[in-house]
Design an enzyme around this catalytic site. Structure first.
Site, short mmCIF file in Angstrom:
data_model
loop_
_atom_site.label_atom_id
_atom_site.label_comp_id
_atom_site.label_asym_id
_atom_site.label_seq_id
_atom_site.Cartn_x
_atom_site.Cartn_y
_atom_site.Cartn_z
N GLY A 1 -5.42 -16.74 19.42
CA GLY A 1 -5.74 -17.33 19.28
C GLY A 1 -5.52 -18.96 20.73
O GLY A 1 -3.83 -19.05 20.20
N ARG B 1 -2.36 -0.96 13.03
CA ARG B 1 -1.18 -0.63 13.49
C ARG B 1 0.00 0.11 13.42
O ARG B 1 0.77 -0.05 13.32
CB ARG B 1 -1.10 -1.37 14.58
CG ARG B 1 -2.41 -1.45 15.40
CD ARG B 1 -2.28 -2.61 16.27
NE ARG B 1 -2.80 -4.01 15.81
CZ ARG B 1 -2.90 -5.39 16.05
NH1 ARG B 1 -2.39 -5.85 16.83
NH2 ARG B 1 -3.13 -6.23 15.28
N GLN C 1 -13.04 -8.78 -0.79
CA GLN C 1 -14.13 -8.68 0.17
C GLN C 1 -14.29 -7.77 0.43
O GLN C 1 -13.49 -6.83 0.99
CB GLN C 1 -13.20 -9.50 1.54
CG GLN C 1 -13.62 -9.72 2.54
CD GLN C 1 -12.74 -10.16 3.38
OE1 GLN C 1 -11.99 -10.04 3.90
NE2 GLN C 1 -14.09 -10.71 4.52
N SER D 1 46.27 12.37 -18.11
CA SER D 1 45.22 12.46 -16.95
C SER D 1 44.24 14.39 -17.35
O SER D 1 44.97 14.89 -18.27
CB SER D 1 46.46 13.29 -15.41
OG SER D 1 47.10 12.09 -15.65
N ALA E 1 44.63 9.88 -14.95
CA ALA E 1 43.78 10.32 -13.32
C ALA E 1 42.52 11.49 -13.93
O ALA E 1 43.39 12.62 -15.11
CB ALA E 1 43.92 10.81 -12.62
C1 UD1 Z 1 -6.37 -14.77 13.54
C2 UD1 Z 1 -7.11 -16.12 14.21
C3 UD1 Z 1 -6.45 -15.77 15.47
C4 UD1 Z 1 -4.95 -16.87 15.06
C5 UD1 Z 1 -4.17 -15.49 14.13
C6 UD1 Z 1 -3.21 -15.67 14.51
C7 UD1 Z 1 -9.48 -15.49 13.83
C8 UD1 Z 1 -11.05 -15.22 13.95
N1 UD1 Z 1 -8.41 -15.39 14.47
O1 UD1 Z 1 -6.79 -13.13 14.60
O2 UD1 Z 1 -7.20 -16.93 16.14
O3 UD1 Z 1 -3.98 -16.58 16.95
O4 UD1 Z 1 -4.86 -15.08 13.25
O5 UD1 Z 1 -2.27 -14.57 13.78
O6 UD1 Z 1 -8.86 -15.66 12.30
N2 UD1 Z 1 -8.39 -10.39 7.10
C9 UD1 Z 1 -8.96 -10.30 5.76
N3 UD1 Z 1 -10.46 -9.74 5.93
C10 UD1 Z 1 -10.54 -9.55 7.15
C11 UD1 Z 1 -10.37 -10.03 8.40
C12 UD1 Z 1 -8.79 -10.24 8.08
O7 UD1 Z 1 -8.30 -10.50 4.76
O8 UD1 Z 1 -12.27 -9.73 7.27
C13 UD1 Z 1 -6.86 -10.72 7.15
C14 UD1 Z 1 -5.57 -10.00 7.28
O9 UD1 Z 1 -5.53 -8.51 6.32
C15 UD1 Z 1 -4.73 -11.14 8.22
C16 UD1 Z 1 -5.52 -12.07 7.86
O10 UD1 Z 1 -6.37 -11.73 7.15
O11 UD1 Z 1 -3.65 -10.71 7.49
C17 UD1 Z 1 -6.30 -12.08 10.13
O12 UD1 Z 1 -6.39 -10.91 10.86
P1 UD1 Z 1 -6.15 -10.52 12.06
O13 UD1 Z 1 -7.19 -9.81 11.76
O14 UD1 Z 1 -5.15 -9.52 11.92
O15 UD1 Z 1 -6.51 -12.00 12.69
P2 UD1 Z 1 -5.82 -12.06 14.10
O16 UD1 Z 1 -7.08 -10.87 14.98
O17 UD1 Z 1 -4.23 -11.72 14.29
#
Ligand code: UD1
Ligand code: MG
Length: 450
Positions: A139, A15, A72, A403, A378
């Site tokens: 969440g 996004r 990852q 100058s 100057a």
């Molecule tokens: C997550 C939480 C949610 C919380 C929110 C707060 C989960 C399932 N949900 O949702 O409850 O309210 O954060 O911001 O955990 N990331 C990885 N690998 C992945 C997926 C994500 O490293 O496979 C990292 C992303 O880069 C990011 C962070 O984890 O820095 C959060 O991931 P994101 O997908 O934004 O989770 P949210 O939907 O925000």
């Protein structure tokens, strides 16, 4: 009790709509991820582990040695991200702190409180939650009739009733390490094909283990950055925090809303900063200075009681009681000694101007060393570049440069010498000698003046 911090940063950040990985976007002059890294490092006292995946080469290149990396690949959710750190960290520490690289505003104090809360908790984890009216897609924290935390439901899976819950999961947790590394195996793949870290809350309570929630009083802290709108919001909050802390320590900001001070900068007491001023990078400003308006000071050292008006300083050193501007430009390697005056439209690069030297108007001084109390008239220009090399100019103490003098480097002006207006100096002018013309000729020995 040892703590390891794991920071999640593998997600794509779609996004942001950007060719730059989300966690490297600049937030007040530093990559977004560096804030989470710094606060985690302060709490754990060691290098955090950063989970990377998307654009990992770029991330490594920018963040370098600040963290240990775990990869990852593919990215199957927040739970899956933490699982990748298991083989590196299992058995190494008692506690594991989990934060996100896209949550830059979380404070060291909150993380310390979270760790402290988990230390005195009998259950396997403490989570940071926040009460907020705008759920921002977070969440929801579901509690039972006794008010104990039961589980976290993601917005996409929440029932209409659960969507009304205003206690949100910040996504920051402190775990008992031994429990964490085992419990991760219990997370099931979600309907969206991800392993949710949040499932660990329900897993703990299903085993009758208690989950503690630490409710943060500051919603701003847990702003997660998903779009450039969030980035600007976070930047405004961060800027306000930094500005307020400088005001409380004795710095006057005439208009904090138009003052941009990066977190790496220091400022002495009773300095006044006028609007539209940017203090950036490794910059230190002394006491009792007046800076701005409309000034940029980047990676520079400014002494006490200096004035810098409508000017730009880059990689420069300015000693005490110097005044610069309006419209001065100090470039890399400019060093202005105590009491230098550099007036309208001056540029100095890679040069040392000795104490008390005056350079009032429209001059360029490059690759030059001056003694004390030199007067630069100057429009004086050091012609330092011959098309191939940068050449040096030496101006002795007390010299008076008329100058519009052109100093064709390499060249030396002796102490106490003078040049006439419009002189083009191509060879050495001996001390206490007057040189005039084009090319300048030494025409007479000067009487010593007191
Ligand atoms: C997550 C939480 C949610 C919380 C929110 C707060 C989960 C399932 N949900 O949702 O409850 O309210 O954060 O911001 O955990 N990331 C990885 N690998 C992945 C997926 C994500 O490293 O496979 C990292 C992303 O880069 C990011 C962070 O984890 O820095 C959060 O991931 P994101 O997908 O934004 O989770 P949210 O939907 O925000
Ligand atoms: Mg998020």
């Amino acid at each position: 009790m040892t703590i390891t911090a794991v920071i999640l940063a593998a997600g794509q950040g779609t996004r942001m709509r950007s060719a730059t990985p989300k966690v490297l976007h600049s937030l007040l002059g530093h990559p977004m991820a560096s804030y989470a890294i710094e606060s985690a490092r302060q709490v754990s006292g060691a290098k955090p582990v950063l989970v990377i995946g998307h654009a990992q080469d770029e991330v490594r290149q920018v963040l370098g040695e600040a963290v240990e990396y775990v990869v990852q690949e593919p990215q199957l959710g927040t739970g899956h991200a933490v699982m990748q750190a298991k083989s590196k960290l299992e058995g190494k520490s008692k506690l594991v702190l989990v934060t996100y690289a896209d949550m830059p505003l979380i404070s060291t104090e909150s993380l310390n409180k979270l760790v402290g809360a988990q230390r005195s908790h009998i259950g396997p984890l403490t989570m940071l939650t926040v009460i907020a009216q705008n759920p921002r897609g977070f969440g929801r924290v579901v509690r039972d009739e006794q008010g104990n935390v039961k589980e976290v439901v993601e917005e996409a899976q929440a029932t209409p009733k659960q969507l009304e819950i205003n206690e949100l999961n910040s996504g920051v947790y402190c775990f008992d390490a031994d429990w964490l590394w085992q419990a991760l195996d219990e997370i099931q793949l979600s309907s969206k094909g991800e392993y949710y870290l949040t499932d660990l809350v329900g897993i703990a309570t299903s085993h009758d283990l208690s989950v503690q929630a630490l409710v943060s009083e500051d919603c701003d802290e847990v702003i997660g950055i998903n779009t450039r709108v969030h980035l600007a919001e976070a930047a405004a909050i961060l800027r306000k925090r930094i500005n307020e802390s400088w005001m409380l320590s004795g710095v006057t900001l005439i208009d904090p809303a138009s003052t941009f001070i990066e977190s790496s900068v220091t400022i002495g007491q009773d300095t006044v900063i006028w609007p539209n001023t940017y203090l950036q990078g490794d910059t230190n400003v002394g006491q009792g200075c007046v800076i701005g308006p409309n000034t940029i000071i980047n990676n520079s050292q400014v002494g006490n009681h200096c004035k810098v008006l409508f000017s730009i300083l880059e990689k420069a050193v300015v000693e005490d009681n110097v005044d610069i501007g309006p419209f001065g430009h100090l470039r890399k390697g400019a060093h202005l000694a105590e009491g230098v005056h550099m007036g309208n439209f001056g540029e100095v690069k890679n040069s040392y101007l000795g104490p008390g030297t005056k350079m009032g108007h429209f001059s360029y001084i490059g690759d030059t060393t001056t003694g004390t109390d030199v007067n630069i008239g100057a429009g004086t220009i050091t012609c330092n570049f011959d098309g191939k090399n940068k050449n040096h100019t030496d101006i002795g103490a007390g010299a008076f440069i008329g100058s519009d003098t052109m100093l064709v480097a390499p060249v030396e002006i002796g102490a106490g010498a003078r040049t006439g207006a419009g002189a083009v100096v191509t060879k050495r002018v001996p001390p206490n000698t007057l040189a005039v013309g084009m090319p300048a000729r030494s025409i007479k020995k000067l009487e010593k003046s007191d």
